[in-house]
Design a protein around this motif. Sequence first.
Motif, PDB file in Angstrom:
ATOM      1  N   UNK A  57     -58.419 -40.418 -49.611  1.00 54.70           N
ATOM      2  CA  UNK A  57     -58.458 -40.454 -48.140  1.00 54.70           C
ATOM      3  C   UNK A  57     -58.223 -39.067 -47.549  1.00 54.70           C
ATOM      4  N   UNK A  58     -57.349 -38.293 -48.210  1.00 61.63           N
ATOM      5  CA  UNK A  58     -57.085 -36.929 -47.747  1.00 61.63           C
ATOM      6  C   UNK A  58     -58.306 -36.043 -47.976  1.00 61.63           C
ATOM      7  N   UNK A  59     -58.948 -36.200 -49.114  1.00 61.62           N
ATOM      8  CA  UNK A  59     -60.142 -35.406 -49.421  1.00 61.62           C
ATOM      9  C   UNK A  59     -61.223 -35.596 -48.363  1.00 61.62           C
ATOM     10  N   UNK A  60     -61.365 -36.832 -47.883  1.00 63.36           N
ATOM     11  CA  UNK A  60     -62.386 -37.111 -46.888  1.00 63.36           C
ATOM     12  C   UNK A  60     -62.100 -36.426 -45.556  1.00 63.36           C
ATOM     13  N   UNK A  61     -60.844 -36.072 -45.327  1.00 62.09           N
ATOM     14  CA  UNK A  61     -60.472 -35.416 -44.062  1.00 62.09           C
ATOM     15  C   UNK A  61     -60.693 -33.899 -44.112  1.00 62.09           C
ATOM     16  N   UNK A  62     -60.976 -33.384 -45.314  1.00 65.06           N
ATOM     17  CA  UNK A  62     -61.190 -31.937 -45.437  1.00 65.06           C
ATOM     18  C   UNK A  62     -62.653 -31.645 -45.116  1.00 65.06           C
ATOM     19  N   UNK A  63     -62.901 -31.243 -43.887  1.00 65.83           N
ATOM     20  CA  UNK A  63     -64.267 -30.982 -43.438  1.00 65.83           C
ATOM     21  C   UNK A  63     -64.319 -29.670 -42.668  1.00 65.83           C
ATOM     22  N   UNK A  65     -64.197 -27.015 -40.051  1.00 66.99           N
ATOM     23  CA  UNK A  65     -63.520 -26.984 -38.756  1.00 66.99           C
ATOM     24  C   UNK A  65     -62.128 -27.562 -38.760  1.00 66.99           C
ATOM     25  N   UNK A  66     -61.757 -28.314 -39.790  1.00 65.85           N
ATOM     26  CA  UNK A  66     -60.421 -28.918 -39.844  1.00 65.85           C
ATOM     27  C   UNK A  66     -59.356 -27.847 -40.027  1.00 65.85           C
ATOM     28  N   UNK A  67     -58.207 -28.038 -39.397  1.00 68.58           N
ATOM     29  CA  UNK A  67     -57.065 -27.143 -39.578  1.00 68.58           C
ATOM     30  C   UNK A  67     -56.198 -27.690 -40.703  1.00 68.58           C
ATOM     31  N   UNK A  68     -55.853 -26.837 -41.677  1.00 72.29           N
ATOM     32  CA  UNK A  68     -55.091 -27.301 -42.835  1.00 72.29           C
ATOM     33  C   UNK A  68     -53.926 -26.362 -43.146  1.00 72.29           C
ATOM     34  N   UNK A  69     -52.951 -26.925 -43.831  1.00 75.46           N
ATOM     35  CA  UNK A  69     -51.777 -26.194 -44.303  1.00 75.46           C
ATOM     36  C   UNK A  69     -51.792 -26.293 -45.826  1.00 75.46           C
ATOM     37  N   UNK A  70     -51.918 -25.152 -46.481  1.00 78.61           N
ATOM     38  CA  UNK A  70     -52.072 -25.136 -47.934  1.00 78.61           C
ATOM     39  C   UNK A  70     -50.915 -24.384 -48.585  1.00 78.61           C
ATOM     40  N   UNK A  89     -51.462 -26.603 -54.679  1.00 75.07           N
ATOM     41  CA  UNK A  89     -50.509 -27.603 -55.164  1.00 75.07           C
ATOM     42  C   UNK A  89     -50.173 -28.626 -54.081  1.00 75.07           C
ATOM     43  N   UNK A  90     -50.384 -28.222 -52.817  1.00 73.13           N
ATOM     44  CA  UNK A  90     -50.077 -29.126 -51.700  1.00 73.13           C
ATOM     45  C   UNK A  90     -51.042 -28.837 -50.562  1.00 73.13           C
ATOM     46  N   UNK A  91     -51.558 -29.883 -49.938  1.00 73.23           N
ATOM     47  CA  UNK A  91     -52.488 -29.713 -48.819  1.00 73.23           C
ATOM     48  C   UNK A  91     -52.180 -30.738 -47.739  1.00 73.23           C
ATOM     49  N   UNK A  92     -52.082 -30.261 -46.510  1.00 67.31           N
ATOM     50  CA  UNK A  92     -51.845 -31.130 -45.359  1.00 67.31           C
ATOM     51  C   UNK A  92     -52.908 -30.836 -44.304  1.00 67.31           C
ATOM     52  N   UNK A  93     -53.548 -31.866 -43.793  1.00 70.53           N
ATOM     53  CA  UNK A  93     -54.509 -31.690 -42.704  1.00 70.53           C
ATOM     54  C   UNK A  93     -53.742 -31.718 -41.382  1.00 70.53           C
ATOM     55  N   UNK A  94     -53.760 -30.607 -40.680  1.00 76.74           N
ATOM     56  CA  UNK A  94     -53.027 -30.498 -39.416  1.00 76.74           C
ATOM     57  C   UNK A  94     -53.855 -30.996 -38.235  1.00 76.74           C
ATOM     58  N   UNK A  95     -55.162 -30.831 -38.350  1.00 75.68           N
ATOM     59  CA  UNK A  95     -56.047 -31.272 -37.269  1.00 75.68           C
ATOM     60  C   UNK A  95     -57.421 -31.595 -37.815  1.00 75.68           C
ATOM     61  N   UNK A  96     -57.875 -32.820 -37.589  1.00 76.52           N
ATOM     62  CA  UNK A  96     -59.182 -33.244 -38.111  1.00 76.52           C
ATOM     63  C   UNK A  96     -60.324 -32.670 -37.276  1.00 76.52           C
ATOM     64  N   UNK A  97     -61.504 -32.586 -37.901  1.00 70.38           N
ATOM     65  CA  UNK A  97     -62.733 -32.194 -37.214  1.00 70.38           C
ATOM     66  C   UNK A  97     -63.829 -33.159 -37.659  1.00 70.38           C
ATOM     67  N   UNK A  98     -64.261 -34.005 -36.753  1.00 71.09           N
ATOM     68  CA  UNK A  98     -65.256 -35.024 -37.061  1.00 71.09           C
ATOM     69  C   UNK A  98     -66.574 -34.351 -37.466  1.00 71.09           C
TER      70      UNK A  98
END
Length: 480
Positions: A57-63, A65-70, A89-98
């Motif tokens: 589910x997280x992988x699908x959010x990596x698109x 324009x998305x803002x991420x914290x790595x 080692x760690x990835x967080x999506x801070x803001x999605x981009x459709x």
Amino acid sequence: MIKSTIAELFAQEIKHIDVEVKGWVKSFRANRFIALNDGSTLRNIQCVVDFESMDEALLKRISTGAAVHIKGSLVESQGKGQDVEIQVTSLEVLGDADPELVSKTILQPKRHSLEFLREQAHLRARTNTFGAIMRLRSSLSFAVHQYFHNNGFNYMHAPIITGSDAEGAGEMFRVTTLDPKNPPLTKSGEVDYSKDFFGKETNLTVSGQLEAETYAMALGKVYTFGPTFRAENSNTSRHLAEFWMIEPEVAFMDLEGNMDLAEDFLKYVIAYVLKNNVDDLAFLEKRLEQEEKSKPQNERSSMSLTEKLNFVLDNNFKRVSYSEAIDILRNSKPNKKKKFKYPINEWGVDLQSEHERFLVEKHFKCPVILFDYPANIKAFYMRLNEDGKTVRAMDILFPGIGEIVGGSQREERLEVLKEKMAALDIPEEELWWYLDLRTYGTAVHSGFGLGFERLVMFATGMSNIRDVIPYPRTPQNAEF
């Protein structure tokens, strides 16, 4: 763990250290390779994801324009094109981009026209081209302040609201709080500005020069660097309604000193970006090369972007009187063969960009400073020469664009200044304070003006002034 910008990571000499970075996804390939950018540099850093250990589910959010914290380990890259990469080692999506919405914007990773980019000016800084332009603009701004600070100038904030027209052009934006549908009127039926907020007719400034002169006559050396406004209805690639001006003024300095100052200043700021914006300049140079290939052969520039910048640094500026320049142009092959759009036939005409570029690129083959212009094509405040027909004005001409700086030795003689104002119907009561300077310790003084966007155009190779300012203001356009 080191919190860092991407620019700092690329400069990091120690490898195999834990780092964390935040940015926007430029692309995501094979559910494994993220190209990440945070705006600190043109270059993206590759972040390698172990997709087997990553939540689907997280992988699908990596698109795009998305803002991420790595978070991860900075290691030597196994692939080509980059020295280092991050093993995530760690990835967080801070803001999605459709992805569907992104596909309709300039964030979609493909080439877009500059016109389309202007329509989405709130997003265009995320593109490589505009990221590079705006970093260069920032560096040039810093270099401007650094130069004047290092040379003993005081930074002065000139007023944006003014009751005078410094240029005498009359193309100004009015500032008022009066009701546009029902303004108070005088007995003669005109708008009664005595009832307005400031008690008189006021406008947005076209220049901070006159106010800067007053401070130069107190502090010695000052400069302004701020927004100015022209209500000129010109929808061209060289005009803006709102732009930034750099205007130094120096007491006890004549025209020769003014020319020395302007040349030294221009060389300083250009050398600064050549040293500090290497990646951005290299990218913009390649972009300009591609743009030149689409032009007809006879319209292509003979110099690359960095060659033009070094052309300024490596050459002394040739100083030529207006009269000498007119003789050169009148006798030139393009003029004799009627290839100039505006033929040069007589002394006293205002030079066009084609004439200025001929002098720089074809005749002298170096930057040129023209001086001693006809008084009737220059502003009232320029010092009248003894011949009574020319003034101590100067313009600096660069390759590719023509005039980049305009300046003069100012008229310090009270009676001469009054005569010039009277001839141009400029009321003394409107500029009483400016005339007053010539009463209390008048002295020779000089200065110049540089439209900052013109400088950014030269440094970036961009051909349209709307593409070197974050949000261009032009006729019928005040979006964003």
